[in-house]
Design a protein around this motif. Structure first.
Motif, PDB file in Angstrom:
ATOM      1  N   GLY A 134      34.198  51.428  45.388  1.00 60.77           N
ATOM      2  CA  GLY A 134      34.081  49.981  44.655  1.00 60.77           C
ATOM      3  C   GLY A 134      34.612  49.178  43.840  1.00 60.77           C
ATOM      4  N   LYS A 135      35.537  50.151  43.107  1.00 57.92           N
ATOM      5  CA  LYS A 135      36.322  49.545  42.053  1.00 57.92           C
ATOM      6  C   LYS A 135      37.277  48.687  42.603  1.00 57.92           C
ATOM      7  CE  LYS A 135      35.692  53.299  38.661  1.00 57.92           C
ATOM      8  NZ  LYS A 135      36.476  54.333  37.891  1.00 57.92           N
ATOM      9  N   LYS A 136      37.593  47.572  42.223  1.00 56.68           N
ATOM     10  CA  LYS A 136      38.438  46.557  42.813  1.00 56.68           C
ATOM     11  C   LYS A 136      39.199  45.614  41.453  1.00 56.68           C
ATOM     12  CE  LYS A 136      38.074  42.499  45.948  1.00 56.68           C
ATOM     13  NZ  LYS A 136      37.309  41.775  46.817  1.00 56.68           N
ATOM     14  N   ILE A 137      40.654  45.629  42.072  1.00 55.50           N
ATOM     15  CA  ILE A 137      41.457  44.724  41.316  1.00 55.50           C
ATOM     16  C   ILE A 137      42.186  43.547  41.871  1.00 55.50           C
ATOM     17  CG2 ILE A 137      43.518  44.800  39.786  1.00 55.50           C
ATOM     18  CD1 ILE A 137      42.646  47.433  38.464  1.00 55.50           C
ATOM     19  N   THR A 138      42.266  42.201  41.552  1.00 57.33           N
ATOM     20  CA  THR A 138      43.072  41.479  42.087  1.00 57.33           C
ATOM     21  C   THR A 138      43.922  40.708  41.518  1.00 57.33           C
ATOM     22  OG1 THR A 138      40.844  41.219  43.436  1.00 57.33           O
ATOM     23  CG2 THR A 138      42.546  39.262  43.435  1.00 57.33           C
ATOM     24  N   VAL A 139      44.979  40.478  42.037  1.00 60.94           N
ATOM     25  CA  VAL A 139      46.058  39.752  41.452  1.00 60.94           C
ATOM     26  C   VAL A 139      46.336  38.386  42.254  1.00 60.94           C
ATOM     27  CG1 VAL A 139      48.922  39.664  40.776  1.00 60.94           C
ATOM     28  CG2 VAL A 139      47.184  41.769  40.587  1.00 60.94           C
ATOM     29  N   MET A 140      46.271  37.360  41.536  1.00 67.60           N
ATOM     30  CA  MET A 140      46.043  36.007  42.307  1.00 67.60           C
ATOM     31  C   MET A 140      46.781  34.803  41.529  1.00 67.60           C
ATOM     32  SD  MET A 140      42.537  34.398  44.143  1.00 67.60           S
ATOM     33  CE  MET A 140      41.878  33.680  42.712  1.00 67.60           C
ATOM     34  N   THR A 141      48.005  34.702  41.486  1.00 68.63           N
ATOM     35  CA  THR A 141      48.796  33.915  40.726  1.00 68.63           C
ATOM     36  C   THR A 141      49.688  32.868  41.844  1.00 68.63           C
ATOM     37  OG1 THR A 141      50.860  35.212  40.395  1.00 68.63           O
ATOM     38  CG2 THR A 141      48.919  35.267  38.982  1.00 68.63           C
ATOM     39  N   ASP A 142      50.151  31.813  41.135  1.00 64.89           N
ATOM     40  CA  ASP A 142      50.941  31.017  41.970  1.00 64.89           C
ATOM     41  C   ASP A 142      50.085  30.539  43.310  1.00 64.89           C
ATOM     42  OD1 ASP A 142      54.211  31.384  41.148  1.00 64.89           O
ATOM     43  OD2 ASP A 142      52.987  33.314  40.761  1.00 64.89           O
ATOM     44  N   ILE A 143      49.114  29.839  42.605  1.00 65.78           N
ATOM     45  CA  ILE A 143      48.154  29.203  43.812  1.00 65.78           C
ATOM     46  C   ILE A 143      47.772  27.668  43.130  1.00 65.78           C
ATOM     47  CG2 ILE A 143      46.947  31.221  44.278  1.00 65.78           C
ATOM     48  CD1 ILE A 143      45.077  30.978  42.038  1.00 65.78           C
ATOM     49  N   GLY A 144      48.201  26.625  43.930  1.00 70.94           N
ATOM     50  CA  GLY A 144      48.307  25.455  43.883  1.00 70.94           C
ATOM     51  C   GLY A 144      46.493  24.947  43.729  1.00 70.94           C
ATOM     52  N   HIS A 145      45.637  25.433  44.243  1.00 72.19           N
ATOM     53  CA  HIS A 145      44.090  25.367  44.162  1.00 72.19           C
ATOM     54  C   HIS A 145      43.667  26.684  44.547  1.00 72.19           C
ATOM     55  CE1 HIS A 145      44.919  24.479  48.543  1.00 72.19           C
ATOM     56  NE2 HIS A 145      43.632  24.756  48.549  1.00 72.19           N
ATOM     57  N   VAL A 146      42.263  26.608  44.160  1.00 72.84           N
ATOM     58  CA  VAL A 146      41.436  27.736  44.640  1.00 72.84           C
ATOM     59  C   VAL A 146      40.245  27.121  45.287  1.00 72.84           C
ATOM     60  CG1 VAL A 146      39.722  29.465  43.826  1.00 72.84           C
ATOM     61  CG2 VAL A 146      41.885  29.036  42.750  1.00 72.84           C
ATOM     62  N   ILE A 151      38.097  32.596  46.848  1.00 70.70           N
ATOM     63  CA  ILE A 151      36.946  32.963  45.870  1.00 70.70           C
ATOM     64  C   ILE A 151      36.438  34.569  46.744  1.00 70.70           C
ATOM     65  CG2 ILE A 151      34.680  32.701  45.141  1.00 70.70           C
ATOM     66  CD1 ILE A 151      35.751  30.164  44.449  1.00 70.70           C
ATOM     67  N   SER A 152      36.433  34.326  47.980  1.00 68.50           N
ATOM     68  CA  SER A 152      35.658  35.317  48.805  1.00 68.50           C
ATOM     69  C   SER A 152      36.628  36.656  48.734  1.00 68.50           C
ATOM     70  CB  SER A 152      35.509  35.030  50.198  1.00 68.50           C
ATOM     71  OG  SER A 152      35.063  35.988  51.050  1.00 68.50           O
ATOM     72  N   CYS A 153      37.860  36.334  48.785  1.00 66.99           N
ATOM     73  CA  CYS A 153      38.754  37.423  48.878  1.00 66.99           C
ATOM     74  C   CYS A 153      38.897  38.154  47.510  1.00 66.99           C
ATOM     75  CB  CYS A 153      40.412  36.982  49.107  1.00 66.99           C
ATOM     76  SG  CYS A 153      40.562  36.330  50.883  1.00 66.99           S
ATOM     77  N   ALA A 154      38.501  37.485  46.413  1.00 65.71           N
ATOM     78  CA  ALA A 154      38.698  38.107  45.089  1.00 65.71           C
ATOM     79  C   ALA A 154      37.184  38.618  44.616  1.00 65.71           C
ATOM     80  CB  ALA A 154      39.106  37.221  44.171  1.00 65.71           C
ATOM     81  N   ALA A 155      36.280  38.261  45.436  1.00 61.72           N
ATOM     82  CA  ALA A 155      34.555  38.604  45.061  1.00 61.72           C
ATOM     83  C   ALA A 155      34.641  39.750  44.662  1.00 61.72           C
ATOM     84  CB  ALA A 155      33.765  38.003  46.237  1.00 61.72           C
ATOM     85  N   GLY A 156      33.816  39.893  43.496  1.00 61.80           N
ATOM     86  CA  GLY A 156      33.332  41.457  43.167  1.00 61.80           C
ATOM     87  C   GLY A 156      34.475  42.131  42.392  1.00 61.80           C
ATOM     88  N   SER A 157      35.672  41.382  42.067  1.00 59.53           N
ATOM     89  CA  SER A 157      36.726  42.315  41.356  1.00 59.53           C
ATOM     90  C   SER A 157      36.283  42.717  39.941  1.00 59.53           C
ATOM     91  CB  SER A 157      38.024  41.392  41.338  1.00 59.53           C
ATOM     92  OG  SER A 157      38.360  40.947  42.491  1.00 59.53           O
TER      93      SER A 157
END
Length: 260
Positions: A134-146, A151-157
């Motif tokens: 269940g451990k999760k790491i997310t990288v989410m940069t270069d995003i004009g908006h959220v 949010i669903s893709c990165a949920a629980g990170s």
């Protein structure tokens, strides 16, 4: 997670996985990345894969040399491969890995979800890396908006590296040409400090408790301003600093190691 570089002059993030070290983007020279790895106590020879978010130079500058010199497999979707191939030189066929955006896959002992992001590139993505426990790491940069999908893709990170690129007022008053300002502030440009704070409010509701602010602009942001603005947005939603830990990824040097 160890951010090696994070900003418009180059991006590279190291993630430790069961099957070896993973690298998200390689936007500095091979020499600079190898030196940063050494400072982090790691070796380039132990990098098992490079995952590319999109084809802009500050994300791919070292990819070609690293791949040819060390035989490191490079993962990207078809749109990004097509856009970056003329920029990185010939890649050995055995090192080419093509995935479908939005479909998870298994690599280096870990589950990888590449999700589409709103940015002015061919087929940009962010990544979530998940272990079976269940451990999760997310990288989410270069995003004009959220939006809710991101949010669903990165949920629980357990940890998220999220863009906090600029202060909107600084962009409006800076020396950049108007088209450049318009691009940065657009829905397919870069996420502002305030936008990052609002996104983290949504991510907090999804279970995120640790965030690293990344990809700060050299000209239109600075670390204390990014932190102050994001914290203000969180406090406005009654989320105290003790509930969501914040750090900032440095533009031109190693930030530190963040462990789950």
């Amino acid at each position: 997670m160890t951010p090696l570089f994070s900003g418009s002059s180059g991006n590279c993030t190291l993630i430790g996985a069961p099957g070896g070290l993973l690298m998200v983007d390689a936007g500095k020279s091979a020499r600079a990345i190898s030196a940063a790895l050494s400072l982090a106590g790691e070796r380039i020879e132990d990098v098992s894969a490079i995952f590319i978010t999109h084809e802009h130079t500050d994300h791919i500058a070292g990819v070609g040399v690293l791949c040819r010199r060390y035989g490191i497999p490079v993962y990207a979707n078809a749109g990004t491969w097509q856009a970056m191939e003329p920029l990185i030189g010939e890649i050995p066929p055995k090192c080419v890995r093509v995935f479908e955006s939005g479909r998870d896959f298994y690599a280096c002992g870990i589950s990888v979800l590449p999700f589409r992001t709103p940015h002015d590139a061919a087929e940009p993505v962010g990544y979530s890396f998940s272990e079976s426990d269940g451990k999760k790491i997310t990288v989410m940069t270069d995003i004009g908006h959220v939006d809710s999908r991101l949010i669903s893709c990165a949920a629980g990170s357990g940890i998220i590296l999220i863009e906090s690129n600029h202060d909107e007022e600084l962009v409006s008053s800076c020396r950049y040409p108007y088209p450049t300002k318009r691009r940065i502030l657009s829905d397919v440009g870069h996420l502002s400090n305030a936008g990052c704070g609002r996104a983290l409010c949504g991510l907090y509701s999804s279970g995120v408790r640790r965030a690293i602010l990344g990809h700060l602009s050299r000209d239109n942001n600075f670390e204390s301003l990014a932190l102050e603005t994001v914290r203000s947005e969180l406090l406005a939603q009654d989320i105290p600093e003790s509930e969501l830990s914040l750090a900032v990824a440095h533009r031109d040097r190693i930030t530190g190691r963040f462990e789950l």
